[in-house]
Design an enzyme around this catalytic site. Sequence first.
Site, short mmCIF file in Angstrom:
data_model
loop_
_atom_site.label_atom_id
_atom_site.label_comp_id
_atom_site.label_asym_id
_atom_site.label_seq_id
_atom_site.Cartn_x
_atom_site.Cartn_y
_atom_site.Cartn_z
N GLN A 139 0.81 -1.21 0.00
CA GLN A 139 0.00 0.00 0.00
C GLN A 139 0.85 1.27 0.00
OE1 GLN A 139 -2.95 -0.38 3.15
NE2 GLN A 139 -3.46 -2.46 2.51
N CYS A 176 2.23 -20.23 12.96
CA CYS A 176 2.95 -19.08 12.43
C CYS A 176 2.61 -17.89 13.33
CB CYS A 176 2.57 -18.82 10.97
SG CYS A 176 0.80 -18.53 10.71
#
Length: 476
Positions: free
Chosen positions: A290, A442
């Site tokens: 972004q 994770c």
Amino acid sequence: MYIVRYSEIGLKGTKARERMEQLLVRNISKGLGELSVEATIKRGFGRIYITGETDSDRAADVLSRTMGVKNYSRAIHSRFTRLEDITSKAVELWADKVNGKSFAVRARRTGQHDFSSRDIMRAVGDAVYPYAGRVNLVNPDVEINVEVRENSAYYFGEYSPGPGGLPLGSEGKLVALVSGGIDSPVAAWSVMKRGCPTDLIFCSLAHPVDTRDFLIAAKALNDNWGHGYDPKIHIINGSKLVGELTDRSKFKLANITFKRILYLLAERIAKKSKAHGIVTGESLGQVSSQTPESLHATSHNLEVPVMRPMLGFDKDDIVALSRKIGTFPESSKGEFCSLFAAHPITRPTISELEEDMKNFDFLEHLIGNDTVIRGSEIADFLSSLGESDVEASEVPMNSIVVDLRSKDKYEQWHFPGAVNMDLQAVDQLFSSRDGNTYIFYCMKGLQSAYAASRARAMGTTAYFISEDKLRKKVEA
């Protein structure tokens, strides 16, 4: 009864105003019908009046969630022939309520009368004052509102806010790329508030885990704010993307390339559905995909414009709005770029991205795996997925625990006995079908959810869990 007010609709020309008022009435009627509220809705100049079954809070609930409603008030209606009739009714309604309290009178008036709004305030104030403690025009305990229209008077205590904006369906159709995260549902809500009927597109990387998270957000968006339009929900099976984009020899800008692929998917769906734009939840500089450079590269040469209503918002502002509209997720499984790059690219060039895209040749395959449902069908589709048993709450005895985080994170801390492995190497674990149970973890959960889903698709017993949950179990 309720008085409903709007804002921007009143600024439109005659034809546009007529159309938008009719849409607003239709959407309110649909919302009331969904909650089985029987009511009659009538339009007045600058106002909408709702009578019937309005004593419960259900009508207020609908009005607070109908795009285009600026504010509304529960009111008492009476007719009058002279100003004294208005003051008498005000005393009847408020004499007990102002006892020992401060009060103020506000009045509005339209029509031909031999008195002004100021006359109403003065007359009602004089009539109610003997029953009250004192007058406080700035911060009263009790506010008396009188709205006079022709020979009708409406009495109410407060203005309750609606979402504002324009009626859903009054502007052109859009498609929105939406996940089960925080930003994109808020972006979709923002353009819905501006009157745009909006279809949703979701690319699943770890079905059914991430699909369920997305559908929960989509259901909240549709059920709470969508009366007036039953959107199409596009669910694309993107699991093949993970295996491809984690191949570092083929894709150098995997996190950026993934976003470009999403844009291309959305563009194809937008054209097919005659939508006029693609909505995303991107906020400038918030994550790697972004940055200005990334946004420039990923949207280069698209034929359908990309709209980014969150572009200038801080994360805290988006989170607050997400909580307000009811789409804030109970848990976050992380950002997609964590699947594709240990060190995400933030300043790609268009030529670099074009080189990556030469290795992507299965857009049609993804489009072919497009499941389409309506917003009204989300609950049934969620039920068909069943309860999730992919996420583990405990680590089973004799299971193999696989740490999918980076090597440095693994060396800093890992679950006792866990093996460290790159996501791309996970398939090698399942080739022998050795009968073992695997637990993947994770940082957030997206990578491990994908690995567990992939393992199950290959006939292996597998679960996922987040690092945070594992740490708490070790520390307990």
